[in-house]
Structures are given as structure tokens and as C-alpha cells.
Design an enzyme around this catalytic site. Structure first.
Site, PDB file in Angstrom:
ATOM      1  N   GLY A   1       0.833  -1.130  -0.040  1.00 31.42           N
ATOM      2  CA  GLY A   1       0.029   0.084   0.066  1.00 31.42           C
ATOM      3  C   GLY A   1       0.858   1.316  -0.068  1.00 31.42           C
TER       4      GLY A   1
ATOM      5  N   ALA B   1       1.809   3.273  -2.292  1.00 32.00           N
ATOM      6  CA  ALA B   1       1.415   4.208  -3.175  1.00 32.00           C
ATOM      7  C   ALA B   1       0.334   5.437  -2.702  1.00 32.00           C
ATOM      8  CB  ALA B   1       0.790   3.873  -4.373  1.00 32.00           C
TER       9      ALA B   1
ATOM     10  N   ILE C   1      -1.365   5.763   4.613  1.00 32.40           N
ATOM     11  CA  ILE C   1      -0.499   5.414   5.552  1.00 32.40           C
ATOM     12  C   ILE C   1       0.746   4.767   5.040  1.00 32.40           C
ATOM     13  CG2 ILE C   1      -0.306   3.595   7.502  1.00 32.40           C
ATOM     14  CD1 ILE C   1      -3.672   4.255   8.009  1.00 32.40           C
TER      15      ILE C   1
ATOM     16  N   ASP D   1      -1.314  -7.400  -7.721  1.00 30.71           N
ATOM     17  CA  ASP D   1      -2.693  -7.224  -6.956  1.00 30.71           C
ATOM     18  C   ASP D   1      -2.699  -8.211  -5.887  1.00 30.71           C
ATOM     19  OD1 ASP D   1      -5.306  -7.439  -6.244  1.00 30.71           O
ATOM     20  OD2 ASP D   1      -6.121  -7.788  -8.259  1.00 30.71           O
ATOM     21  N   LEU D   2      -2.710  -7.659  -4.623  1.00 30.59           N
ATOM     22  CA  LEU D   2      -2.590  -8.576  -3.399  1.00 30.59           C
ATOM     23  C   LEU D   2      -3.885  -9.276  -3.371  1.00 30.59           C
ATOM     24  CD1 LEU D   2      -0.252  -6.410  -1.321  1.00 30.59           C
ATOM     25  CD2 LEU D   2       0.194  -8.605  -2.453  1.00 30.59           C
TER      26      LEU D   2
ATOM     27  N   GLY E   1      -5.232  -1.988   1.788  1.00 28.61           N
ATOM     28  CA  GLY E   1      -6.679  -2.599   2.312  1.00 28.61           C
ATOM     29  C   GLY E   1      -7.442  -1.751   1.480  1.00 28.61           C
TER      30      GLY E   1
ATOM     31  N   SER F   1      -7.868  -2.270  12.147  1.00 27.79           N
ATOM     32  CA  SER F   1      -8.645  -1.126  12.195  1.00 27.79           C
ATOM     33  C   SER F   1      -9.563  -1.005  13.765  1.00 27.79           C
ATOM     34  CB  SER F   1      -9.625  -1.084  11.099  1.00 27.79           C
ATOM     35  OG  SER F   1     -10.795  -0.005  11.271  1.00 27.79           O
TER      36      SER F   1
ATOM     37  N   TYR G   1     -16.071  -5.285   6.192  1.00 27.16           N
ATOM     38  CA  TYR G   1     -14.822  -4.657   6.546  1.00 27.16           C
ATOM     39  C   TYR G   1     -14.351  -4.986   8.107  1.00 27.16           C
ATOM     40  CZ  TYR G   1     -11.199  -1.127   7.097  1.00 27.16           C
ATOM     41  OH  TYR G   1     -10.212  -0.221   7.259  1.00 27.16           O
TER      42      TYR G   1
HETATM   43  P1  NAI Z   1      -5.425   4.513   0.962  1.00 25.73           P
HETATM   44  O1  NAI Z   1      -6.766   3.927  -0.065  1.00 25.73           O
HETATM   45  O2  NAI Z   1      -4.970   5.840   1.023  1.00 25.73           O
HETATM   46  O3  NAI Z   1      -3.986   3.239   0.579  1.00 25.73           O
HETATM   47  C1  NAI Z   1      -4.299   1.898   0.449  1.00 25.73           C
HETATM   48  C2  NAI Z   1      -3.358   1.574  -0.706  1.00 25.73           C
HETATM   49  O4  NAI Z   1      -3.425   0.041  -0.813  1.00 25.73           O
HETATM   50  C3  NAI Z   1      -3.726   2.262  -1.957  1.00 25.73           C
HETATM   51  O5  NAI Z   1      -2.204   2.781  -2.641  1.00 25.73           O
HETATM   52  C4  NAI Z   1      -4.158   1.010  -2.681  1.00 25.73           C
HETATM   53  O6  NAI Z   1      -3.623   1.049  -4.136  1.00 25.73           O
HETATM   54  C5  NAI Z   1      -3.267  -0.011  -2.112  1.00 25.73           C
HETATM   55  N1  NAI Z   1      -4.174  -1.444  -2.538  1.00 25.73           N
HETATM   56  C6  NAI Z   1      -5.667  -1.706  -2.233  1.00 25.73           C
HETATM   57  N2  NAI Z   1      -5.904  -2.736  -2.795  1.00 25.73           N
HETATM   58  C7  NAI Z   1      -4.597  -3.439  -3.316  1.00 25.73           C
HETATM   59  C8  NAI Z   1      -4.503  -4.387  -3.966  1.00 25.73           C
HETATM   60  N3  NAI Z   1      -5.199  -5.407  -4.124  1.00 25.73           N
HETATM   61  N4  NAI Z   1      -3.291  -4.766  -4.111  1.00 25.73           N
HETATM   62  C9  NAI Z   1      -2.327  -4.098  -3.759  1.00 25.73           C
HETATM   63  N5  NAI Z   1      -2.328  -2.852  -3.338  1.00 25.73           N
HETATM   64  C10 NAI Z   1      -3.541  -2.446  -3.205  1.00 25.73           C
HETATM   65  O7  NAI Z   1      -5.862   3.819   2.366  1.00 25.73           O
HETATM   66  P2  NAI Z   1      -5.020   4.102   3.624  1.00 25.73           P
HETATM   67  O8  NAI Z   1      -6.023   4.810   4.587  1.00 25.73           O
HETATM   68  O9  NAI Z   1      -3.754   4.803   3.746  1.00 25.73           O
HETATM   69  O10 NAI Z   1      -5.151   2.588   4.524  1.00 25.73           O
HETATM   70  C11 NAI Z   1      -4.256   1.851   4.783  1.00 25.73           C
HETATM   71  C12 NAI Z   1      -4.772   0.763   5.675  1.00 25.73           C
HETATM   72  O11 NAI Z   1      -5.355   1.319   6.946  1.00 25.73           O
HETATM   73  C13 NAI Z   1      -5.892   0.063   5.292  1.00 25.73           C
HETATM   74  O12 NAI Z   1      -5.460  -1.239   5.585  1.00 25.73           O
HETATM   75  C14 NAI Z   1      -7.117   0.385   5.764  1.00 25.73           C
HETATM   76  O13 NAI Z   1      -7.945  -0.365   5.969  1.00 25.73           O
HETATM   77  C15 NAI Z   1      -6.383   0.847   7.341  1.00 25.73           C
HETATM   78  N6  NAI Z   1      -7.101   2.052   7.961  1.00 25.73           N
HETATM   79  C16 NAI Z   1      -7.665   3.200   7.183  1.00 25.73           C
HETATM   80  C17 NAI Z   1      -8.374   4.196   8.174  1.00 25.73           C
HETATM   81  C18 NAI Z   1      -8.610   5.236   7.627  1.00 25.73           C
HETATM   82  O14 NAI Z   1      -9.400   6.149   8.106  1.00 25.73           O
HETATM   83  N7  NAI Z   1      -7.898   5.671   6.593  1.00 25.73           N
HETATM   84  C19 NAI Z   1      -8.978   3.722   9.402  1.00 25.73           C
HETATM   85  C20 NAI Z   1      -8.460   2.409   9.681  1.00 25.73           C
HETATM   86  C21 NAI Z   1      -7.725   1.471   9.226  1.00 25.73           C
END
Ligand code: NAI
Length: 255
Positions: free
Chosen positions: A8, A10, A13, A41-42, A71, A111, A150
Site C-alpha cells: 500500500g 502508493a 498510511i 494485485d494482492l 487495504g 482497524s 470490513y
Molecule cells: P489508501 O486507500 O490511501 O491506501 C491504500 C493503498 O492500498 C492504496 O495505494 C491501494 O492502491 C493499495 N491497495 C488496495 N488494494 C490493493 C491490492 N489489491 N493490491 C495491492 N495494493 C492494494 O488507504 P489508507 O487509509 O492509507 O489505508 C491503509 C490501511 O489502513 C488499510 O488497511 C485500511 O483498511 C487501514 N485503515 C484506514 C483507516 C482510515 O481512516 N483511513 C482507518 C483504519 C484502518
């Protein structure tokens, strides 16, 4: 320099963590759908296998750290494939390379949602490592209450960490394995939710954050950095809520 694989990388977090680690002198192997060192693609077994192979090639078979941030939160059965199997299968595939490092570390992003109601069958299928069964049950849950998917994926992930962290494969190989569970974090993922004022109000009730409100992604990255840093020799299997007090607000003071 340490080789740290970050999924993740790109966005959000994962991107904040990659920037911090690179700034500290680490070599980051970023994994994401696009805009990464390893594009894979994970959510699919093929993509996971490609990612494992590409990471092993880049780190020469010795990996100092793995942090799984990738995620998705859009209600669909794919949630279990990305949020659970995309983390656990990758971690299992890279575990031998971690075991080969001098001071290996691993962490995953859970989460606060993992504390919310789950579908027990989805969680059980995940923990049994049965992706086909988890997907089949997720299809049923989509019709009954997709909001459970989720939380189910994140609860299963935390339980997987707590079950496996003390085994010979992880603790026995000297690899701490922990979870950081954020509350609401300002990233592209949450921005989509907050675009809708009514959804924002629902979120604010579901995830109360009396301490300093929503976090920036760099805050979550700092906690992950410590967990995979040299100082963490003895913490494993913990779910660290970095959530502005949400978990305590929701569950109360009992431990
Ligand atoms: P984000 O959407 O900004 O970044 C997630 C990254 O994961 C993206 O770059 C996306 O392309 C990549 N990704 C998604 N599916 C993929 C796949 N099949 N294969 C490879 N890469 C893939 O999201 P964020 O907010 O940075 O989330 C990071 C983690 O934090 C996630 O696991 C999310 O569930 C968790 N989280 C986020 C919260 C929030 O409020 N933003 C709250 C609690 C947990």
C-alpha cells in the site's frame, strides 16, 4: 541499510511510512497496484505470488521488515481477499526471508472497525485459511449486512496475528508480529467517506476520537516504525489502537 517491504506504499498510511523509512536510511520495497517498486494485485493468489517473488529478488532473500498497509473498505467480497489473505499469504510467503535477517520485524494495519460486529463464519473461514469459503460466505453477507465485511476482515487479521505470533515460525524465528489499529485517518480512503456529510456524522458516532480528533497518516506510520524498529525486541501479538481514544470510548476501561 535495512530492506523493508511496505504494501500500500502508493497512498495514505503506506506512503507516509515509506517516506519516513527512506528518510531514516532504509531501503523500501514498495508494493501496490501501481506507482510502486513492485506492482501486484494482492487480492489474487497470482498477484501475491508475483509480489513475493519480486520482493525476494530485490532483497536478495533476506528481508529485515514487512509492513502490510494495503487495504480496501468498499463493501464487496474482495475485502476478505485484500484485507485478510492479501496480508497473511504475503506474510507467510515472505516469512522465510524475514527469518534469514538478523533482527526481523513485521507489522500489519488493522482497524478500530475490528471491534465492531463481525460475521463469525467469514472470520472462521479466514482463520482456517480457506479463501474460497470466505468468499462464498462474503457473498451471502453482502445480501444480509455488507457493513459487517470490513470489520470481519480486520478482526480476522488481528486474530491471525495473535494466534500465529507465538509459534515457532514467528516468535521462534525471532520475528515480532503486531497490529496497529487506527481510528479515523485522513487519507484518500477516508476522504471518500467524508465527502458525504451524513456519512461523516455516522462515522463520528461510530468512531469517537476525544484525543486530538482524526489522525494524519504520519501518526500511524510512526507507530508502525517503532514496532518494526530495533527497540522492539519483546512486543508481539499486540493490537495497538492509535485511535484518539476510540477503542476505550467504545469498550470502556475494563481490560
Ligand atoms: P489508501 O486507500 O490511501 O491506501 C491504500 C493503498 O492500498 C492504496 O495505494 C491501494 O492502491 C493499495 N491497495 C488496495 N488494494 C490493493 C491490492 N489489491 N493490491 C495491492 N495494493 C492494494 O488507504 P489508507 O487509509 O492509507 O489505508 C491503509 C490501511 O489502513 C488499510 O488497511 C485500511 O483498511 C487501514 N485503515 C484506514 C483507516 C482510515 O481512516 N483511513 C482507518 C483504519 C484502518
Amino acid at each position: 541499510s535495512r530492506h523493508i517491504a511496505v504494501t500500500g506504499s502508493a497512498s495514505g498510511i503506506g506512503q507516509a511510512l515509506a517516506e519516513q523509512l527512506i528518510g531514516a536510511g532504509d531501503t523500501v520495497i514498495g508494493i501496490d497496484l501501481k506507482d510502486a517498486d513492485v506492482c501486484a494485485d494482492l487480492g489474487t493468489p497470482t498477484g501475491r505470488a508475483q509480489a513475493v517473488e519480486a520482493v525476494l529478488e530485490r532483497c536478495g532473500g533476506v528481508l529485515d521488515g514487512l509492513v502490510a498497509c494495503a487495504g480496501i473498505n468498499t463493501p464487496s467480497p474482495a475485502l476478505v481477499s485484500v484485507n485478510f489473505f492479501g496480508v497473511t499469504a504475503l506474510a507467510e510467503g515472505l516469512r522465510p526471508a524475514l527469518a534469514a535477517a538478523a533482527a526481523p520485524r513485521a507489522a500489519v494495519v488493522g482497524s478500530i472497525s475490528g471491534t465492531q460486529p463481525v460475521d463469525d463464519e467469514v472470520v472462521a473461514a479466514c482463520l482456517a485459511g480457506d479463501e474460497a469459503a470466505a468468499l462464498a460466505r462474503a457473498e451471502v453477507v453482502m445480501g444480509e449486512g455488507p457493513q459487517k465485511l470490513y470489520p470481519s476482515s480486520k478482526a480476522a487479521l488481528a486474530q491471525w496475528v495473535r494466534r500465529d505470533c507465538v509459534t515457532p515460525q514467528w516468535a521462534g524465528a525471532g520475528i515480532p508480529l503486531n497490529v496497529v489499529a487506527p481510528g479515523v485517518v485522513r487519507t484518500p480512503m477516508s476522504a471518500a467517506l467524508f465527502a458525504d456529510e451524513r456519512m461523516k456524522q455516522v462515522m463520528d458516532r461510530a468512531v469517537p476520537m476525544p484525543l486530538n480528533g482524526y489522525a494524519g497518516p504520519e501518526v500511524i506510520a510512526e507507530a508502525l516504525s517503532w514496532l518494526i524498529g530495533p527497540s522492539n525486541t519483546h512486543m508481539t501479538g499486540q493490537v495497538l489502537y492509535v485511535d484518539g481514544g476510540a477503542e476505550v470510548s467504545l469498550r470502556g476501561p475494563a481490560v
